[in-house]
Design an enzyme around this catalytic site. Structure first.
Site, mmCIF file in Angstrom:
data_model
loop_
_atom_site.group_PDB
_atom_site.id
_atom_site.type_symbol
_atom_site.label_atom_id
_atom_site.label_comp_id
_atom_site.label_asym_id
_atom_site.label_seq_id
_atom_site.Cartn_x
_atom_site.Cartn_y
_atom_site.Cartn_z
ATOM 1 N N LYS A 53 51.508 30.377 60.638
ATOM 2 C CA LYS A 53 51.953 28.670 60.840
ATOM 3 C C LYS A 53 53.628 28.802 60.757
ATOM 4 O O LYS A 53 53.130 27.652 62.039
ATOM 5 C CB LYS A 53 51.402 27.790 58.689
ATOM 6 C CG LYS A 53 51.946 26.496 59.252
ATOM 7 C CD LYS A 53 51.277 25.893 59.762
ATOM 8 C CE LYS A 53 51.556 24.690 59.444
ATOM 9 N NZ LYS A 53 50.561 23.466 60.487
ATOM 10 N N CYS A 79 56.791 19.375 59.529
ATOM 11 C CA CYS A 79 56.401 20.228 60.123
ATOM 12 C C CYS A 79 57.455 20.818 61.230
ATOM 13 O O CYS A 79 58.341 22.219 60.953
ATOM 14 C CB CYS A 79 55.210 20.292 61.150
ATOM 15 S SG CYS A 79 53.523 20.176 59.978
#
Length: 304
Positions: free
Chosen positions: A110, A164
């Site tokens: 991720k 993010c």
């Protein structure tokens, strides 16, 4: 701290056979070094009596319900048994492929995905600042360079925002500060872009006694209402503090904001001396170009 608190909160209700899943993006080794030791305080053996896995989400704001089902998923277990237990759960809702690995690899996957995006955006943003200094059109330059069959340069903007891409690379830098030099530099380039935009607006404002400055967009990306870590919002707040003149703001995806009175895009353009395009919302692309002709225009996204 939040992950630690959440883990401790479930200790009283943990039972043998339970599956604990962390979806939040976290630094590498969060499952093995932080969560697993806390779960072990229950007296149950992690990986044998209770199972632990990291399953990072891959969803785009505005398409979450669609992508949570259709996107491929990476599942990292604290051991093989944990990964298989998590796979069984996700297979009941996920139509995309499911790939099994260990928890730390899944955590890094991720972070690496978002760091890859950040580094590539930083390249585009740095190019835009270089082209400005050289008096070149960065949009034409990128368009021509992308005619190469193995070149695909992204589009620059006002910076990088969201919960993010603007955050996750720092987890890698913090974990391996001596090695993550490129990732750190990319973050610094993207973090500097809003300040560069503010300076461009200040230079334009010097042409007027009391300019009316119109800002188009506050969201962190186009056609959504998410303002988290938004470079556009950062720019707006900086310009408000600078008090260069009257500030007009439009954000069609937000009904109200505590710091700004929001207006329709056309009204902002009509009343402004300087128009600053910060987010490439579809509504801004549809603005009548004739309205822009007498204005000083700073288009950070290249939609005009």
């Amino acid at each position: 701290k939040y992950v630690e608190d959440a883990t401790r909160a479930i200790l009283p209700v943990l039972r043998e056979g339970n599956l604990v899943i962390l979806e939040s993006t976290s630094p590498a080794r969060t499952c093995s070094h932080l969560i697993a030791p806390i779960l072990a305080e229950s007296g149950l053996k992690v990986g044998e009596q209770i199972f632990l896995a990291h399953c990072p989400e891959r969803v785009l704001p505005g398409q979450i319900m669609k992508e949570v089902v259709e996107n491929d998923r990476v599942i990292g277990g604290i051991n093989r048994e944990s990964a298989l237990a998590a796979q069984e759960l996700y297979a009941s809702i996920v139509k995309g492929q499911i790939f099994l690995t260990d928890a730390t690899t899944a955590e890094m996957v991720k972070l690496v995905e978002n760091s890859f995006r950040d580094v590539n955006i930083a390249y585009a943003n740095e190019l835009s600042m270089i082209c400005d200094e050289l008096g070149l059109n960065v949009w034409e330059l990128i368009s021509l360079a992308n005619r190469h069959p193995r070149v695909s340069i992204l589009r620059p903007g006002a910076g990088v925002g969201g919960h993010c891409i603007a955050v996750d690379p720092w987890f890698i830098v913090d974990t391996c500060p001596q090695r993550a030099r490129l990732i750190r530099t990319a973050r610094e380039v993207n973090d500097s872009k809003p300040h560069w935009v503010v300076e461009k607006v200040k230079q334009a404002a010097e042409r007027f006694k009391k300019p009316v400055i119109g800002l188009l967009g506050l969201a962190f990306k186009q056609d959504i209402d998410d303002l988290r870590e938004s470079p556009a919002l950062d720019i707006a707040r900086h310009l408000k503090k600078e008090k260069l003149g009257e500030l007009l703001v439009s954000e069609p995806f937000v009904k109200s904001h505590p710091d700004f009175s929001l207006m329709k895009p056309e009204d902002v353009v009509k009343k402004s001396d300087i128009v600053v395009l910060l987010v490439p919302h579809r509504a801004f692309k549809e603005i009548d170009k004739e309205l822009l002709k007498p204005k000083v225009v700073i288009d950070t996204c290249g939609i005009w």
